[in-house]
Scaffold this motif. Structure first.
Motif, PDB file in Angstrom:
ATOM      1  N   ALA A 182       0.907  -1.186   0.012  1.00 56.23           N
ATOM      2  CA  ALA A 182      -0.048   0.030   0.013  1.00 56.23           C
ATOM      3  C   ALA A 182       0.897   1.350  -0.155  1.00 56.23           C
ATOM      4  CB  ALA A 182      -0.883   0.053   1.196  1.00 56.23           C
ATOM      5  N   MET A 238       1.083   4.086  -2.797  1.00 59.82           N
ATOM      6  CA  MET A 238       1.085   5.581  -2.426  1.00 59.82           C
ATOM      7  C   MET A 238       2.271   6.391  -3.260  1.00 59.82           C
ATOM      8  SD  MET A 238       0.051   5.920   1.581  1.00 59.82           S
ATOM      9  CE  MET A 238      -1.261   5.437   2.318  1.00 59.82           C
ATOM     10  N   ALA A 290       7.127  12.210  -1.798  1.00 60.12           N
ATOM     11  CA  ALA A 290       7.419  12.243  -0.410  1.00 60.12           C
ATOM     12  C   ALA A 290       6.348  12.325   0.212  1.00 60.12           C
ATOM     13  CB  ALA A 290       8.434  13.642  -0.308  1.00 60.12           C
ATOM     14  N   LEU A 291       6.348  11.639   1.644  1.00 58.49           N
ATOM     15  CA  LEU A 291       4.990  11.507   2.163  1.00 58.49           C
ATOM     16  C   LEU A 291       5.417  12.243   3.629  1.00 58.49           C
ATOM     17  CD1 LEU A 291       2.170  10.623   2.308  1.00 58.49           C
ATOM     18  CD2 LEU A 291       3.040   8.319   3.667  1.00 58.49           C
ATOM     19  N   GLY A 292       4.636  13.360   4.055  1.00 61.97           N
ATOM     20  CA  GLY A 292       5.036  14.031   4.945  1.00 61.97           C
ATOM     21  C   GLY A 292       6.580  14.643   5.151  1.00 61.97           C
ATOM     22  N   TYR A 310      -1.055  -3.423  17.070  1.00 60.53           N
ATOM     23  CA  TYR A 310      -0.918  -3.191  15.422  1.00 60.53           C
ATOM     24  C   TYR A 310      -1.521  -1.947  15.210  1.00 60.53           C
ATOM     25  CZ  TYR A 310      -0.888  -8.326  16.022  1.00 60.53           C
ATOM     26  OH  TYR A 310      -0.279  -9.690  16.281  1.00 60.53           O
ATOM     27  N   GLY A 311      -2.202  -1.296  15.769  1.00 59.11           N
ATOM     28  CA  GLY A 311      -2.501   0.268  15.591  1.00 59.11           C
ATOM     29  C   GLY A 311      -1.191   1.058  15.809  1.00 59.11           C
ATOM     30  N   GLY A 312      -0.633   0.903  16.654  1.00 62.26           N
ATOM     31  CA  GLY A 312       0.581   1.420  17.125  1.00 62.26           C
ATOM     32  C   GLY A 312       1.599   1.153  16.181  1.00 62.26           C
ATOM     33  N   THR A 358       1.151   0.362  12.702  1.00 62.79           N
ATOM     34  CA  THR A 358       0.768   1.000  11.903  1.00 62.79           C
ATOM     35  C   THR A 358       1.344   2.572  11.914  1.00 62.79           C
ATOM     36  OG1 THR A 358      -0.950  -0.615  11.591  1.00 62.79           O
ATOM     37  CG2 THR A 358      -1.129   1.361  10.115  1.00 62.79           C
ATOM     38  N   MET A 359       0.917   3.103  12.819  1.00 60.85           N
ATOM     39  CA  MET A 359       1.244   4.635  12.978  1.00 60.85           C
ATOM     40  C   MET A 359       2.537   4.781  12.678  1.00 60.85           C
ATOM     41  SD  MET A 359      -0.192   7.068  16.252  1.00 60.85           S
ATOM     42  CE  MET A 359       0.242   8.455  16.041  1.00 60.85           C
ATOM     43  N   TYR A 363       4.450   5.463   9.502  1.00 56.86           N
ATOM     44  CA  TYR A 363       4.626   6.545   8.651  1.00 56.86           C
ATOM     45  C   TYR A 363       5.309   7.620   9.612  1.00 56.86           C
ATOM     46  CZ  TYR A 363       0.792   4.520   5.904  1.00 56.86           C
ATOM     47  OH  TYR A 363       0.165   3.507   5.304  1.00 56.86           O
ATOM     48  N   VAL A 402       3.173  13.517   9.822  1.00 57.57           N
ATOM     49  CA  VAL A 402       2.148  13.137   9.092  1.00 57.57           C
ATOM     50  C   VAL A 402       0.857  13.591  10.042  1.00 57.57           C
ATOM     51  CG1 VAL A 402       0.533  11.270   8.443  1.00 57.57           C
ATOM     52  CG2 VAL A 402       2.664  11.577   7.268  1.00 57.57           C
ATOM     53  N   PHE A 403       1.217  13.244  11.450  1.00 53.04           N
ATOM     54  CA  PHE A 403       0.059  13.175  12.365  1.00 53.04           C
ATOM     55  C   PHE A 403      -0.034  14.416  13.079  1.00 53.04           C
ATOM     56  CE2 PHE A 403       1.696   8.817  11.642  1.00 53.04           C
ATOM     57  CZ  PHE A 403       0.150   8.013  11.409  1.00 53.04           C
ATOM     58  N   ALA A 404      -1.119  14.718  13.725  1.00 50.60           N
ATOM     59  CA  ALA A 404      -1.383  15.834  14.518  1.00 50.60           C
ATOM     60  C   ALA A 404      -0.657  15.868  15.685  1.00 50.60           C
ATOM     61  CB  ALA A 404      -2.783  15.940  14.839  1.00 50.60           C
ATOM     62  N   PHE A 407      -7.585   3.092  14.350  1.00 51.10           N
ATOM     63  CA  PHE A 407      -7.300   2.943  13.137  1.00 51.10           C
ATOM     64  C   PHE A 407      -7.642   4.061  12.250  1.00 51.10           C
ATOM     65  CE2 PHE A 407      -4.576  -0.867  12.350  1.00 51.10           C
ATOM     66  CZ  PHE A 407      -4.486  -1.466  13.589  1.00 51.10           C
ATOM     67  N   ILE A 419      -5.507   6.983  12.423  1.00 53.80           N
ATOM     68  CA  ILE A 419      -4.196   6.826  11.893  1.00 53.80           C
ATOM     69  C   ILE A 419      -4.169   6.934  10.364  1.00 53.80           C
ATOM     70  CG2 ILE A 419      -2.102   4.977  11.589  1.00 53.80           C
ATOM     71  CD1 ILE A 419      -3.048   3.831  14.150  1.00 53.80           C
ATOM     72  N   TYR A 437      -4.793  10.538   9.174  1.00 53.70           N
ATOM     73  CA  TYR A 437      -3.901  11.308   9.013  1.00 53.70           C
ATOM     74  C   TYR A 437      -2.897  10.923   7.763  1.00 53.70           C
ATOM     75  CZ  TYR A 437      -4.820  13.849  13.193  1.00 53.70           C
ATOM     76  OH  TYR A 437      -5.411  14.476  13.945  1.00 53.70           O
ATOM     77  N   LEU A 451      -1.442  12.189   2.061  1.00 54.60           N
ATOM     78  CA  LEU A 451      -1.175  11.905   0.837  1.00 54.60           C
ATOM     79  C   LEU A 451      -1.852  12.741  -0.300  1.00 54.60           C
ATOM     80  CD1 LEU A 451      -0.306   9.648  -1.275  1.00 54.60           C
ATOM     81  CD2 LEU A 451      -2.369   8.496  -0.505  1.00 54.60           C
ATOM     82  N   VAL A 489      -7.258  -1.306   2.605  1.00 54.12           N
ATOM     83  CA  VAL A 489      -6.028  -0.862   2.890  1.00 54.12           C
ATOM     84  C   VAL A 489      -5.461   0.502   2.055  1.00 54.12           C
ATOM     85  CG1 VAL A 489      -3.302  -1.238   2.469  1.00 54.12           C
ATOM     86  CG2 VAL A 489      -5.132  -3.283   2.994  1.00 54.12           C
TER      87      VAL A 489
END
Lengths: 356, 274, 265
Positions: B50, B54, B60-62, B192-194, B196-197, B200, B204-206, C31, C34, C37, C42, C192
């Motif tokens: 994925a 992208m 570039a991402l972030g 798993y959430g962690g 995934t975060m 990136y 990217v995140f707040a 999720f 995440i 963001y 993107l 995804v």
């Protein structure tokens, strides 16, 4: 809740829970009976749970449940004792406290001088447990691998392990089952496998929680025979909770009855029958429909359904005279004897208790 | 202290015994093992696919290039993979409590934690580690970093600390299941959430979210903070530079917390029986 | 009616797992945050990527989280039980019931999906809409079409998982197949990454596969990508796959049943 205090324990001997007939100390009976420190000792043991109960749609109330409400007894080394009672009476909770799984809310509890709640792992080496409903074996592993793992976990010396395993395999007929994964075993096979696993490390005490529940007649007989042998040969102390009075009849000379978290009886099985005035039932199939059977000494007809009739007689009495009396005067096709129900026995004890 | 050490040794020994048993029985079905390991490899590979998709649209991402994102992906993946390999079955604890098999573990003469951790040890989880390691290897070959001995050392150190931090989260999640048996999924949000975060870039995140995973659930120490240092980037929170090296301290603190949580959970179980 | 009762029973059963539902909602929301963001990053980089503007992309994220449990995008999705019954042989009992096996399980799955759409879908959707820009439609017609599309997506998801479960008749260990099937589901449904972001010919093909019915199509209906005739075509696409897959399930089921009858279980 019942009225009365914690010491309403009824037994044939007025002295109550502590005293036993020396004979009852079992085959190996080490040490004197009487005021001796028991191998298993409970003094006013309590277990209180707090449960949340639904009260209306959303509201929940906290409620106190006294699962074990002040129990005291002593079991000498080498004895084989039945611990019975209806569902939810507190049997399993007691066993869980004896193994150190649960921490008592009050009272004093010792097994082989050890406080199970404080020294659970140390005690575990000296204790064997069989939970009837749940296996202690590894579900996906072959029986043999499970035993091998038990050997290493308990650090059983090779020679002792081999000797014990051979003995168990022989007496419990496990040879063919050793390579089979536990999940593929039938209930009876699994139970036999579980009992063997609990004995590989030569435990001094064995707790069996409903060891014959759901087993067929042959498996039951095998399990009982084995337990008798273990108790006699090794002097293993056995505490057995069960629903099946036959287990008790065939294995234990002493029985303790628990209900609503209290010990309501502690003594010999005969005494239990006498106290409970429990009855066995003779089921008679006659050739044809007949009026209720009459004139059998010591028995009364309790139910008639077509050619089948039910006769109740005191559990302590032999079935033979009843059978012969019926057979003498009635055309018989088939006969069977039903053992009394524990629930039944206990409810009769209550009826006695509440009577003025 | 002595008692603690002997308990630790006992626990490790029991863990080893059970793991060896599971491994042996897994390898008895070689094909099945290879297939599931491959499945695990592919499963985690999809996330990276994925990311690559992208990057067919962007460069570039972030502000991070593909090799840089791949570095984040690889480090968080390997760290989580290691924790998952070692403690992966702990999320079944709730099921054990519910069906009563927890009692069985408590009557054995070895620490319960070792038994729960080693239960159903699955070698197939190597698939996840391998996949993340491949991505990490690729990123290392593409990154433009002036490698000094310190920086070289930082990579295995962050993987190790990351694995420990994730392991502590697994344990705390499992301990929580002593109280709430159906809450296995909450744990997934953090593990798993962690991960995934962490795949990136933090940019990217707040900011609040980044603060959350730095100060509340300190996952940022798994890879973000050391990686930012390695890649020569600024920390979006503007924390002092030495914070980047706190990984081992944070990992140790998390272990202590996990230990307390586990003890509390087990004590609760032993007083309530459910 | 029997099947309505089965569905209602299934709905109630899932409704009793309160803590599991709450923790599922929590996970979906985490999720969602995440993913949201990363999509912001993107779409900031490439506005109008895949034909979506940023609010649309974000609504896509939250639609995905809302439908994740309902359409059974999660591995297993309620079919483990059928698989277990096949493996243990209990399925023989079900086959002798005076009810159709596939319809029975479909009814149960619809009940489950209905609960999970409400229980696990609403909160993440609401949170996402409150916190991030969104492109939710105002027209009730669009919402109605969306619900129809979700229902069809649930049926397609069921039909796929039913086929997977039936493989247990032949495979001793169905874990591998379930896993692969679950992965295809996650990837090719758009969970995804939205399928319209998939490049070139690959994207074209992926959008025609049945999995797109489970998220991409319902999301596009909600976002107003398909309108009027386009919406009708989208729903027909889903219905077509539903029919094809249910029919294949039926075919495989009859072969499997014969096997059970011949082997006696």
């Amino acid at each position: 809740m019942r009225s009365g205090t914690g010491d309403t324990v009824r037994g044939p001997e007025e002295a109550g829970a502590v005293s036993h007939d020396p004979e009852e100390s079992g085959a190996v009976g080490r040490g004197p009976s009487g005021g001796e420190p028991g191998f298993i000792e409970l003094d006013g043991v309590e277990k209180v749970f707090h449960v949340r109960r639904k009260a209306g749609r959303l509201r929940r109330v906290r409620e106190e449940v006294r699962a074990v409400d002040g129990i005291s007894f002593r079991v000498p080394r080498g004895a084989m004792v039945g611990y019975i009672g209806p569902n939810g009476a507190g049997k399993s909770t007691t066993v869980k406290m004896l193994t150190g799984i649960l921490v008592p809310s009050g009272g004093r509890l010792r097994v082989a001088g050890i406080d199970p709640a404080r020294e659970r792992t140390r005690l575990a080496r000296r204790v064997g447990v069989v939970f009837g409903q749940r296996t202690t074996l590894w579900w996906d592993l072959p029986l043999r691998d499970s035993y091998e793992l038990v050997r290493r976990m308990y650090r059983i010396p090779e020679a002792a392990y081999r000797r014990n395993l051979e003995r168990c395999v022989e007496l419990l007929d496990l040879e063919k089952l050793l390579p089979v994964p536990v999940r593929q075993l039938s209930l009876g096979q699994r139970m036999r496998g579980d009992i063997a696993a609990a004995l590989l490390h030569d435990p001094e005490v064995l707790y069996l929680d409903e060891p014959t529940i759901g087993l067929d007649v042959i498996s039951k007989a095998k399990v009982r025979g084995f337990l008798r042998e273990v108790n006699a040969e090794r002097g293993t102390t056995v505490l057995l909770t069960t629903h099946d009075l036959t287990d008790i009849e065939q294995l234990c000379r002493r029985v303790m009855v628990i209900d609503h978290g209290r010990l309501v009886y502690d003594g010999g099985l005969d005494g239990l029958h006498a106290v409970g005035r429990s009855e066995r039932t003779l089921v008679v199939d006659l050739e044809r429909e007949l009026p209720p059977i009459e004139g059998v000494p010591g028995a009364r007809t309790v139910k008639v359904e077509g050619p089948r009739q039910w006769l109740a007689f005191p559990a302590a009495q032999s079935a033979a005279p009843v059978v012969s009396a019926v057979a003498e005067r009635y055309p018989l096709v088939d006969l069977s004897v039903r053992e009394p129900d524990i629930e039944d026995v206990i409810s009769r004890m209550y009826a006695d208790n509440t009577a003025p | 202290m002595w008692a603690l050490r002997s308990r630790l040794v006992e626990g490790l020994r029991a863990y080893g015994l059970i793991v060896a048993m599971w491994t042996r029985s897994t390898l008895a079905y070689r094909t099945s093992f290879l297939l599931t390991a491959l499945g695990n490899f592919a499963a985690t590979g999809l996330d990276f696919l994925a990311i690559m998709l992208m990057f067919t649209h962007i460069t570039a991402l972030g502000g991070f290039s593909l090799p840089e994102v791949a570095f984040l992906y690889g480090t968080s993946g390997v760290a989580l993979g290691l924790a998952d390999l070692v403690l992966g079955s702990m999320d079944r604890l709730g099921t054990r409590v519910r069906d009563g098999t927890m009692d069985v573990l408590l009557v054995r003469p070895v620490p319960v934690f070792a038994q729960v951790a080693a239960d159903r040890f699955a070698l197939r989880r190597l698939g996840r580690i391998l996949q993340a390691a491949v991505v990490l290897g690729w990123s290392l070959s593409r990154l433009e970093v002036d490698w000094t001995p310190g920086k070289v050392l930082l990579v295995p150190l962050m993987l190790l600390c990351g694995a420990v931090i994730f392991g502590a989260v697994f344990t705390i999640g499992a301990a929580f299941q002593f109280v709430a048996q159906d809450a296995a999924e909450v744990q997934n949000s953090f593990t798993y959430g962690g991960t995934t975060m962490l795949q990136y870039p933090p940019t990217v995140f707040a900011k609040d979210l980044v603060r959350g995973v730095t100060f509340v659930v300190p996952l940022a120490f798994v890879n973000w903070l050391p990686a930012l240092r390695l890649l020569g980037r600024d920390d979006p929170l503007g924390l002092p530079g030495w914070v980047d090296f706190l990984g081992p301290a944070v990992a140790a603190a998390m272990c202590g917390l996990a230990w307390l949580a586990w003890r509390a959970g087990l004590r609760n179980y032993r007083s309530t029986g459910s | 009616m029997l099947y309505a009762a089965v569905a209602a029973g299934s709905f109630r059963r899932y409704a009793t797992y309160r803590i599991a539902t709450a923790s599922g909602v929590f996970t979906n929301t985490v999720f969602g945050f995440i993913l949201a963001y990363t999509y912001i990053a993107l779409w900031t980089e490439r506005p109008h990527l895949g034909g979506y503007d940023l609010p649309q992309a974000l609504t896509f994220v939250w639609t995905g989280q809302a439908l994740l449990a309902a359409t059974g995008l999660l591995i297993g999705g309620g079919m483990d039980e059928l698989q277990e019954r096949i493996r243990s042989g209990d399925i023989a009992v079900d086959l002798y019931r005076p009810a159709d096996l596939q319809l029975w399980w479909l009814a149960a799955d619809l009940g489950r999906a209905a609960f999970q759409l409400l229980g696990r879908g609403l909160v993440p959707m609401a949170v996402g809409t409150l916190v991030f820009p969104s492109a939710l439609p105002a027209s009730p017609v669009t919402w109605l079409l969306f619900l129809v599309s979700v229902a069809l997506g649930v049926v397609v998801g069921f039909a796929l998982r039913y086929l997977v479960a039936l493989t247990s008749f032949w495979l001793l260990d169905g874990a591998g197949v379930s896993m692969v099937a679950g992965l295809m589901c996650l990837f090719f449904s758009g969970m995804v990454l939205p399928l319209n972001v998939f490049p070139g010919g690959f994207g074209e093909v992926v959008r025609l596969l049945p999995w797109s019915s489970m998220l991409q199509v319902p999301a596009d209906v909600l976002l107003g990508v398909h309108e009027g005739v386009g919406a009708a075509r989208a729903l027909a696409f889903q219905a077509g796959w539903a029919v094809v897959l249910l029919a294949s399930g039926r075919l495989v089921q009859s072969v499997a049943t014969r096997k059970v009858v011949v082997q006696g279980g």
